[in-house]
Design an enzyme around this catalytic site. Structure first.
Site, mmCIF file in Angstrom:
data_model
loop_
_atom_site.group_PDB
_atom_site.id
_atom_site.type_symbol
_atom_site.label_atom_id
_atom_site.label_comp_id
_atom_site.label_asym_id
_atom_site.label_seq_id
_atom_site.Cartn_x
_atom_site.Cartn_y
_atom_site.Cartn_z
ATOM 1 N N ASP A 109 62.066 40.035 26.860
ATOM 2 C CA ASP A 109 61.554 39.388 28.063
ATOM 3 C C ASP A 109 61.877 40.300 29.247
ATOM 4 O O ASP A 109 63.024 40.711 29.409
ATOM 5 C CB ASP A 109 62.267 38.031 28.218
ATOM 6 C CG ASP A 109 61.698 37.201 29.352
ATOM 7 O OD1 ASP A 109 61.216 37.781 30.345
ATOM 8 O OD2 ASP A 109 61.760 35.964 29.240
ATOM 9 N N LYS A 116 49.002 33.728 33.471
ATOM 10 C CA LYS A 116 47.692 33.854 34.134
ATOM 11 C C LYS A 116 46.823 32.609 34.080
ATOM 12 O O LYS A 116 45.651 32.663 34.439
ATOM 13 C CB LYS A 116 46.937 35.035 33.531
ATOM 14 C CG LYS A 116 46.704 34.864 32.034
ATOM 15 C CD LYS A 116 45.857 35.975 31.455
ATOM 16 C CE LYS A 116 45.540 35.688 30.006
ATOM 17 N NZ LYS A 116 44.756 36.700 29.350
ATOM 18 N N ASN A 176 58.488 33.657 36.490
ATOM 19 C CA ASN A 176 58.069 34.725 35.569
ATOM 20 C C ASN A 176 57.371 35.869 36.310
ATOM 21 O O ASN A 176 57.701 37.036 36.095
ATOM 22 C CB ASN A 176 57.140 34.170 34.490
ATOM 23 C CG ASN A 176 56.790 35.239 33.466
ATOM 24 O OD1 ASN A 176 57.635 35.663 32.690
ATOM 25 N ND2 ASN A 176 55.556 35.719 33.502
ATOM 26 N N SER A 236 44.653 40.923 41.208
ATOM 27 C CA SER A 236 43.439 40.174 40.894
ATOM 28 C C SER A 236 42.594 39.998 42.151
ATOM 29 O O SER A 236 43.131 39.913 43.266
ATOM 30 C CB SER A 236 43.850 38.803 40.358
ATOM 31 O OG SER A 236 42.760 37.911 40.380
ATOM 32 N N TYR A 281 49.194 30.702 40.703
ATOM 33 C CA TYR A 281 48.965 31.970 39.986
ATOM 34 C C TYR A 281 48.470 33.039 40.970
ATOM 35 O O TYR A 281 49.007 34.148 41.034
ATOM 36 C CB TYR A 281 47.934 31.769 38.859
ATOM 37 C CG TYR A 281 47.210 33.037 38.494
ATOM 38 C CD1 TYR A 281 47.829 34.020 37.742
ATOM 39 C CD2 TYR A 281 45.910 33.281 38.961
ATOM 40 C CE1 TYR A 281 47.179 35.206 37.460
ATOM 41 C CE2 TYR A 281 45.257 34.456 38.678
ATOM 42 C CZ TYR A 281 45.890 35.419 37.925
ATOM 43 O OH TYR A 281 45.244 36.598 37.669
ATOM 44 N N LYS A 303 50.258 36.796 42.727
ATOM 45 C CA LYS A 303 49.657 38.136 42.855
ATOM 46 C C LYS A 303 49.750 38.616 44.312
ATOM 47 O O LYS A 303 50.081 39.767 44.579
ATOM 48 C CB LYS A 303 48.192 38.120 42.399
ATOM 49 C CG LYS A 303 47.992 37.773 40.935
ATOM 50 C CD LYS A 303 48.520 38.872 40.036
ATOM 51 C CE LYS A 303 48.395 38.522 38.569
ATOM 52 N NZ LYS A 303 49.117 39.454 37.680
ATOM 53 N N ASN A 350 36.507 39.854 36.869
ATOM 54 C CA ASN A 350 36.625 38.920 35.730
ATOM 55 C C ASN A 350 36.544 39.648 34.387
ATOM 56 O O ASN A 350 35.436 39.915 33.895
ATOM 57 C CB ASN A 350 35.521 37.865 35.811
ATOM 58 C CG ASN A 350 35.739 36.875 36.940
ATOM 59 O OD1 ASN A 350 35.893 37.269 38.093
ATOM 60 N ND2 ASN A 350 35.766 35.599 36.621
ATOM 61 N N LEU A 404 35.181 31.156 31.601
ATOM 62 C CA LEU A 404 33.795 30.979 31.151
ATOM 63 C C LEU A 404 33.486 31.617 29.789
ATOM 64 O O LEU A 404 32.988 30.941 28.892
ATOM 65 C CB LEU A 404 32.838 31.523 32.227
ATOM 66 C CG LEU A 404 31.355 31.380 31.905
ATOM 67 C CD1 LEU A 404 30.949 29.920 31.792
ATOM 68 C CD2 LEU A 404 30.506 32.086 32.964
ATOM 69 N N PHE A 413 30.098 24.222 36.109
ATOM 70 C CA PHE A 413 30.790 23.582 37.228
ATOM 71 C C PHE A 413 30.052 23.783 38.546
ATOM 72 O O PHE A 413 30.377 24.678 39.315
ATOM 73 C CB PHE A 413 32.227 24.094 37.343
ATOM 74 C CG PHE A 413 33.085 23.789 36.138
ATOM 75 C CD1 PHE A 413 32.998 22.568 35.490
ATOM 76 C CD2 PHE A 413 33.995 24.727 35.657
ATOM 77 C CE1 PHE A 413 33.796 22.279 34.385
ATOM 78 C CE2 PHE A 413 34.796 24.445 34.560
ATOM 79 C CZ PHE A 413 34.695 23.221 33.918
ATOM 80 N N ARG A 427 34.291 22.611 40.194
ATOM 81 C CA ARG A 427 35.706 22.639 39.809
ATOM 82 C C ARG A 427 36.547 22.952 41.058
ATOM 83 O O ARG A 427 36.210 23.862 41.821
ATOM 84 C CB ARG A 427 35.910 23.723 38.745
ATOM 85 C CG ARG A 427 37.321 23.864 38.235
ATOM 86 C CD ARG A 427 37.412 24.857 37.082
ATOM 87 N NE ARG A 427 37.142 26.230 37.480
ATOM 88 C CZ ARG A 427 37.203 27.279 36.662
ATOM 89 N NH1 ARG A 427 37.488 27.109 35.375
ATOM 90 N NH2 ARG A 427 36.947 28.488 37.087
HETATM 91 C C1 UD1 Z 1 39.770 32.615 37.394
HETATM 92 C C2 UD1 Z 1 40.797 32.700 38.489
HETATM 93 C C3 UD1 Z 1 41.184 34.139 38.675
HETATM 94 C C4 UD1 Z 1 41.647 34.724 37.368
HETATM 95 C C5 UD1 Z 1 40.569 34.593 36.319
HETATM 96 C C6 UD1 Z 1 41.055 35.061 34.979
HETATM 97 C C7 UD1 Z 1 40.860 31.493 40.660
HETATM 98 C C8 UD1 Z 1 40.081 30.899 41.785
HETATM 99 N N1 UD1 Z 1 40.202 32.113 39.703
HETATM 100 O O1 UD1 Z 1 38.601 33.260 37.873
HETATM 101 O O2 UD1 Z 1 42.204 34.217 39.606
HETATM 102 O O3 UD1 Z 1 41.988 36.070 37.538
HETATM 103 O O4 UD1 Z 1 40.206 33.223 36.205
HETATM 104 O O5 UD1 Z 1 39.978 35.542 34.242
HETATM 105 O O6 UD1 Z 1 42.050 31.398 40.647
HETATM 106 N N2 UD1 Z 1 32.733 28.042 34.761
HETATM 107 C C9 UD1 Z 1 31.908 27.006 34.318
HETATM 108 N N3 UD1 Z 1 32.313 26.324 33.197
HETATM 109 C C10 UD1 Z 1 33.451 26.603 32.513
HETATM 110 C C11 UD1 Z 1 34.274 27.666 32.981
HETATM 111 C C12 UD1 Z 1 33.887 28.369 34.115
HETATM 112 O O7 UD1 Z 1 30.867 26.719 34.904
HETATM 113 O O8 UD1 Z 1 33.753 25.927 31.526
HETATM 114 C C13 UD1 Z 1 32.301 28.822 35.954
HETATM 115 C C14 UD1 Z 1 33.271 28.742 37.115
HETATM 116 O O9 UD1 Z 1 32.999 27.621 37.920
HETATM 117 C C15 UD1 Z 1 32.998 30.077 37.814
HETATM 118 C C16 UD1 Z 1 32.658 31.034 36.657
HETATM 119 O O10 UD1 Z 1 32.256 30.180 35.581
HETATM 120 O O11 UD1 Z 1 31.886 29.988 38.649
HETATM 121 C C17 UD1 Z 1 33.833 31.887 36.194
HETATM 122 O O12 UD1 Z 1 34.954 31.052 35.942
HETATM 123 P P1 UD1 Z 1 36.275 31.596 35.221
HETATM 124 O O13 UD1 Z 1 35.912 32.376 34.002
HETATM 125 O O14 UD1 Z 1 37.230 30.474 35.052
HETATM 126 O O15 UD1 Z 1 36.867 32.673 36.239
HETATM 127 P P2 UD1 Z 1 37.210 32.526 37.807
HETATM 128 O O16 UD1 Z 1 37.378 31.120 38.214
HETATM 129 O O17 UD1 Z 1 36.249 33.375 38.552
#
Ligand code: UD1
Length: 333
Positions: free
Chosen positions: A58, A84, A99, A124, A149, A153, A179, A200, A218, A293
């Site tokens: 660790d 994360k 952490n 990030s 989170y 950063k 991303n 996503l 979302f 969301r």
């Molecule tokens: C999030 C975090 C980012 C982090 C990253 C890790 C925030 C605001 N964002 O990014 O800090 O580094 O994850 O990869 O803290 N979506 C859907 N349905 C789902 C999941 C996501 O529609 O089931 C949409 C979200 O609304 C967004 C896009 O897909 O518009 C990307 O989402 P996601 O992959 O979670 O990444 P971020 O939110 O951009």
């Protein structure tokens, strides 16, 4: 001389380990497997045909960390050891501050003690909060993070600025990831979130596989081309290669503090991603429109010019590669 990778068995760390070994660098990984598995170390060796040194540790264990610095000639550190999960960080903020922030401070103190001052930090795009300009340049104002989170950063970036101000023999590179998606083309390593995925691409993959019923999109009332959120998705192997260029930059500069966006410069909506995934894999991704969301922003993509000019790096993999490699990985594992 070796490069130390705390958290090197994780998603981005393991892909970076491979690119560093391929570039002829010696590496040492420390990891406590809090979000990864011991077999990843063997897979890194298998993919590269090269050896590496590993400690199960660790990075908050100061004595253990000092032993690693005693036993090895370390030239630079790339810190991947961070939690994360955005949602979890809201539920358990102290776990994240401990952490991520205390861990980074322990690491930097140990580096200072052993006079190792080359440091690459995994930051990030989340540090930009709701960005004031699109595409986002490195000069864009930071702050306004929407979860602990993201705030870890931001805090660590500030700690690094203060550290450099106090002692400008430090040589620091802050990489702001957009991303990350995809997996190694071998299909041996990739992203494996515990439980139901929050991000996503891991969610899309599980829907395509039939393990989850449908994707919830979302929000479709954002001010974007189709109303859904727009992001800069970057293949994890492109991202990993950016770290090799960052190390080369530090080797050249000797001291300074440098900040780079690592993104493609292209923004894709949630529905673009669904369509691209279906086209690349031939699989259906059923979805429904759901409420927005909390904490999400409409649009986030990079201006990647500075990394191209100063690191001589740019992303080369396509959206199709990102979809195919994510899909192959889940099918092989
Ligand atoms: C999030 C975090 C980012 C982090 C990253 C890790 C925030 C605001 N964002 O990014 O800090 O580094 O994850 O990869 O803290 N979506 C859907 N349905 C789902 C999941 C996501 O529609 O089931 C949409 C979200 O609304 C967004 C896009 O897909 O518009 C990307 O989402 P996601 O992959 O979670 O990444 P971020 O939110 O951009």
């Amino acid at each position: 001389m070796a490069i130390l990778l705390p958290g090197g068995a994780g998603y981005i760390g393991s892909h970076t380990a491979i690119e560093l070994l391929n570039a002829g660098k010696k590496i040492i990984i420390i990891d406590n497997f809090s979000n990864s598995k011991p077999e990843i170390i063997e897979k890194i060796k298998q993919i590269t045909g090269k050896n590496l040194k590993f400690y199960e540790l660790d990075y908050l264990n100061k004595d253990g960390l000092e032993k690693v610095f005693e036993e090895n000639k370390i030239d630079a550190v790339i810190n991947f050891a961070g939690y994360k999960a955005v949602g979890e960080s809201v539920q358990e903020p102290l776990k994240y501050y401990h952490n991520n922030v205390a861990g980074a401070v322990t690491l930097l103190e140990t580096m200072a003690k052993y006079n190792v001052k080359n440091f690459v930090f995994s930051s990030s795009a989340t540090v930009y909060g709701n960005p004031e300009i699109i595409p986002i340049t490195e000069e864009c104002k930071t702050g306004g993070t929407t979860n602990p989170y993201g705030t870890t950063k931001l805090f660590i970036e500030q700690i690094l600025q203060d550290l450099y101000k106090s002692d400008n023999s430090w040589n620091i590179c802050i990489l702001r990831y957009f991303n990350p998606v995809g997996a190694h083309e071998s299909g041996l390593i990739g992203e494996e979130p515990n439980g139901v995925p929050n991000n996503l691409m891991p969610y899309i993959v599980r829907v395509a596989k039939g393990e989850l019923k449908e994707l919830s999109v979302f929000g479709n009332d954002y001010n974007t081309q189709d109303g859904t959120g727009v992001r800069d998705y970057i293949h994890v192997v492109d991202l990993a290669k950016g770290h090799v260029n960052a190390i080369q930059k530090l080797e050249k500069e000797k001291s300074g503090i440098y900040i780079y966006n690592l993104g493609t410069g292209k923004g894709y909506s949630v529905l673009d991603m669904v369509k691209a995934f279906e086209k690349a894999t031939g699989r259906k991704v059923p979805y429904k429109i759901a409420p927005r969301r909390a904490g999400d922003i409409p649009t986030c993509y990079a201006d990647p010019k500075k990394a191209k000019q100063e690191l001589n790096w740019q992303a080369t993999k396509t959206l199709e590669d990102m979809c195919m490699d994510s899909w192959n990985y889940i099918n092989q594992n």
